[in-house]
Design an enzyme around this catalytic site. Structure first.
Site, mmCIF file in Angstrom:
data_model
loop_
_atom_site.group_PDB
_atom_site.id
_atom_site.type_symbol
_atom_site.label_atom_id
_atom_site.label_comp_id
_atom_site.label_asym_id
_atom_site.label_seq_id
_atom_site.Cartn_x
_atom_site.Cartn_y
_atom_site.Cartn_z
ATOM 1 N N GLY A 2 0.850 -1.193 0.000
ATOM 2 C CA GLY A 2 0.000 0.000 0.000
ATOM 3 C C GLY A 2 0.878 1.232 0.000
ATOM 4 N N LYS B 220 3.881 5.326 19.510
ATOM 5 C CA LYS B 220 5.251 5.781 19.256
ATOM 6 C C LYS B 220 5.940 6.182 20.558
ATOM 7 C CE LYS B 220 4.160 7.172 14.544
ATOM 8 N NZ LYS B 220 3.527 8.215 13.733
ATOM 9 N N GLY C 39 4.138 9.268 5.402
ATOM 10 C CA GLY C 39 4.140 9.222 3.946
ATOM 11 C C GLY C 39 4.976 8.046 3.439
HETATM 12 N N1 LIG Z 1 1.336 5.660 5.923
HETATM 13 C C1 LIG Z 1 2.358 6.126 6.632
HETATM 14 O O1 LIG Z 1 2.783 7.291 6.504
HETATM 15 C C2 LIG Z 1 3.040 5.244 7.614
HETATM 16 C C3 LIG Z 1 2.568 3.987 7.905
HETATM 17 N N2 LIG Z 1 3.224 3.201 8.810
HETATM 18 C C4 LIG Z 1 2.756 1.845 9.073
HETATM 19 O O2 LIG Z 1 2.988 1.043 7.916
HETATM 20 C C5 LIG Z 1 2.029 0.007 7.859
HETATM 21 C C6 LIG Z 1 1.329 0.031 6.486
HETATM 22 O O3 LIG Z 1 0.670 1.280 6.373
HETATM 23 P P1 LIG Z 1 0.134 1.798 4.953
HETATM 24 O O4 LIG Z 1 1.066 1.411 3.884
HETATM 25 O O5 LIG Z 1 -0.192 3.221 5.154
HETATM 26 O O6 LIG Z 1 -1.221 0.938 4.822
HETATM 27 P P2 LIG Z 1 -2.063 0.641 3.505
HETATM 28 O O7 LIG Z 1 -3.465 0.414 3.956
HETATM 29 O O8 LIG Z 1 -1.806 1.663 2.461
HETATM 30 O O9 LIG Z 1 -1.463 -0.748 2.964
HETATM 31 C C7 LIG Z 1 -1.736 -1.983 3.577
HETATM 32 C C8 LIG Z 1 -1.299 -3.095 2.629
HETATM 33 O O10 LIG Z 1 -1.556 -4.340 3.262
HETATM 34 C C9 LIG Z 1 -2.157 -5.214 2.319
HETATM 35 N N3 LIG Z 1 -2.987 -6.205 2.966
HETATM 36 C C10 LIG Z 1 -4.087 -6.009 3.741
HETATM 37 N N4 LIG Z 1 -4.620 -7.199 4.085
HETATM 38 C C11 LIG Z 1 -3.842 -8.153 3.508
HETATM 39 C C12 LIG Z 1 -3.896 -9.545 3.462
HETATM 40 N N5 LIG Z 1 -4.873 -10.260 4.063
HETATM 41 N N6 LIG Z 1 -2.928 -10.231 2.778
HETATM 42 C C13 LIG Z 1 -1.959 -9.546 2.139
HETATM 43 N N7 LIG Z 1 -1.864 -8.207 2.140
HETATM 44 C C14 LIG Z 1 -2.795 -7.528 2.811
HETATM 45 C C15 LIG Z 1 -2.997 -4.309 1.435
HETATM 46 O O11 LIG Z 1 -3.275 -4.990 0.206
HETATM 47 P P3 LIG Z 1 -4.116 -4.273 -0.978
HETATM 48 O O12 LIG Z 1 -3.199 -3.197 -1.525
HETATM 49 O O13 LIG Z 1 -4.375 -5.352 -1.959
HETATM 50 O O14 LIG Z 1 -5.347 -3.707 -0.322
HETATM 51 C C16 LIG Z 1 -2.065 -3.121 1.288
HETATM 52 O O15 LIG Z 1 -1.179 -3.332 0.209
HETATM 53 C C17 LIG Z 1 1.096 0.222 9.062
HETATM 54 O O16 LIG Z 1 1.562 -0.545 10.144
HETATM 55 C C18 LIG Z 1 1.270 1.706 9.361
HETATM 56 O O17 LIG Z 1 0.967 2.035 10.700
HETATM 57 C C19 LIG Z 1 4.369 3.619 9.446
HETATM 58 C C20 LIG Z 1 4.870 4.849 9.198
HETATM 59 C C21 LIG Z 1 4.241 5.775 8.273
HETATM 60 N N1 LIG Z 2 -0.335 7.975 10.552
HETATM 61 C C1 LIG Z 2 1.022 8.199 10.940
HETATM 62 C C2 LIG Z 2 1.924 7.665 9.886
HETATM 63 C C3 LIG Z 2 3.314 7.552 10.314
HETATM 64 O O1 LIG Z 2 3.663 6.947 11.310
HETATM 65 C C4 LIG Z 2 1.267 9.673 11.140
HETATM 66 O O2 LIG Z 2 0.417 10.468 10.693
HETATM 67 O O3 LIG Z 2 2.266 10.031 11.745
#
Ligand SMILES: NC(=O)C1=CN([C@@H]2O[C@H](COP(=O)(O)OP(=O)(O)OC[C@H]3O[C@@H](n4cnc5c(N)ncnc54)[C@H](OP(=O)(O)O)[C@@H]3O)[C@@H](O)[C@H]2O)C=CC1
Ligand SMILES: N[C@@H](CC=O)C(=O)O
Length: 385
Positions: A39, A220, A327
């Site tokens: 994602g 965090k 991000g």
């Molecule tokens: N967004 C941010 O800025 C930050 C996020 N994080 C952390 O990173 C992690 C991911 O966040 P983020 O990328 O934003 O989340 P997203 O929702 O964008 O992505 C989640 C991903 O997990 C996949 N997924 C969900 N269920 C399944 C499953 N059953 N089997 C396989 N894959 C699965 C989804 O697949 P599909 O694409 O097919 O739906 C998607 O690709 C989280 O723990 C978040 O807290 C940490 C720091 C910053």
């Molecule tokens: N949702 C979180 C993503 C990074 O950890 C934030 O806004 O800081």
């Protein structure tokens, strides 16, 4: 021995862990990378890894393999467990999030002695202490630089350069989404439109209540406090207040006094009771709360999705770590650094903490109180140096 790992005092001990722990702990000798999730973060990680180490990326698992994605990869898998079990995968990169499926996958990888890299602060802040202990048992490593502060290398700094510092205080602005919203509100935007924009930019959690209600910041802070004070630390014990009740008027009232409204997450040492049976107990004041910050204070500086973490130590004095906190690309920078460290095994992974759990009491700050339209509001003020 087994029990001491799985029942660290006060930390949840998943009942399925013993069977997984005995399911197999062979360490593989291959260098393949398996990515779980593609994602916001996972896609940036995939692009970076495919540019750096294309031959090492073995498999990428997603929920929907047919979804269009900006990643050049032919065969997305739909079964993440197969990726974890793939004998060609040594480093499992978890970018799914949450404490359900992600937890099962991380447990499985650790049980198989594989190196785990995760951006999942929710998981690390609720089960990190015993996961780290479990990893130490199976020869796996557990790295989570991206779980705090996006691109800011604060986990590595705390686990390495500052591991022996006598930390008095740690924290600051650690949630990009809420900082983006409060910043936009101070520029005249509405709360709802600012939140929608933070979601569009990929800053917010899948359920943005995790951001605005302060859960993400508490996760965090628990991770930072564990690293700073060398004690098992979980976020459920941290007092928390979010930004959902704040109004444009609250932002304006602060600005009139030269203050900026921020969501702060701070843990600071308040007392140290006498040693008991060789183990120092340690009490810290810890909390997540909106607070007014004088405009010239480091906590007032972050703009948009930026974060700032301040470490105050008896020896090091004040250290500031600042940068982009949310991000895809900034977070992927930290994830990929952990993957490379795991591949090269040149740095020790984040240590498992021992001893009694960190004791936390609510953060005490003076409040700015005012009555408007008959309604009293009280917002804390960060007046410390
Ligand atoms: N967004 C941010 O800025 C930050 C996020 N994080 C952390 O990173 C992690 C991911 O966040 P983020 O990328 O934003 O989340 P997203 O929702 O964008 O992505 C989640 C991903 O997990 C996949 N997924 C969900 N269920 C399944 C499953 N059953 N089997 C396989 N894959 C699965 C989804 O697949 P599909 O694409 O097919 O739906 C998607 O690709 C989280 O723990 C978040 O807290 C940490 C720091 C910053
Ligand atoms: N949702 C979180 C993503 C990074 O950890 C934030 O806004 O800081």
């Amino acid at each position: 021995m087994e029990d001491s790992v799985l029942t660290l005092s006060g930390v949840p001990s998943p009942s399925d862990a013993p069977s997984i722990a005995t399911a197999g702990t062979a360490t593989t000798r291959v260098d393949g990378i398996g990515l779980l999730g593609c994602g916001t973060v996972g896609a940036s990680v995939a692009r970076r890894l495919l540019a750096l180490h294309p031959q090492l990326v073995r498999a990428i698992a997603v929920r929907d393999p047919h979804k269009p994605r900006a990643v050049e990869w032919a065969d997305f898998e739909s079964d993440p467990f197969e990726v974890v079990d793939d004998p060609a995968v040594r480093v499992v990169v978890e970018c799914i999030g949450g404490v359900g499926l992600a937890r099962e996958l991380v447990l499985r990888a650790i049980a198989r002695g594989k190196d785990v890299v995760t951006a999942n602060k929710d998981l690390i802040a609720t089960e990190g202490p015993w996961l780290a202990a479990f990893a130490a048992r199976t020869g796996a490593s557990l790295r989570y630089e991206a779980a705090v502060g996006g691109a800011i290398p604060i986990v590595r700094a705390m686990a390495g350069s500052l591991a022996n510092e006598d930390v008095l205080e740690i924290g600051g602005v650690v949630n990009g989404t809420t900082n983006f919203i409060l910043d936009a509100m101070s520029d005249g935007a509405g709360y709802d439109e600012a939140l929608a924009e933070a979601q569009r930019l990929g800053y917010a959690e899948t359920d943005p209540r995790a951001d605005v209600d302060g859960h993400d910041a508490a996760h965090k802070l628990a991770i930072l406090a564990g690293l700073a004070f060398h004690r098992p630390s979980v976020s459920g014990r941290i007092a928390r207040r979010g930004i959902g009740a704040l109004t444009a008027e609250d932002v304006r009232a602060g600005a009139e006094r030269g203050w900026r409204l921020k969501l702060l997450a701070v843990a600071r040492r308040v007392e140290e009771p006498p040693a008991a049976e060789g183990d120092r107990a340690l009490v810290v004041e810890a909390g997540v709360t909106p607070a007014y910050v004088p405009a010239d204070h480091p906590f007032a500086r972050p703009r948009g999705a930026e974060n700032v973490v301040r470490v105050v130590g008896a020896g090091c004095g004040e250290l500031l770590f600042a940068g982009t906190g949310a991000g895809g690309d900034p977070t992927a920078s930290a994830v990929v650094a952990d993957v490379v460290a795991a591949l090269e095994s040149r740095e020790r992974h984040v240590p498992a903490h021992a001893g009694p759990d960190l004791q936390t009491v609510p953060l005490r700050l003076p409040a700015f109180e005012r009555v408007r339209d008959g309604v009293r509001s009280a917002i804390p003020v960060w007046a410390a140096a």
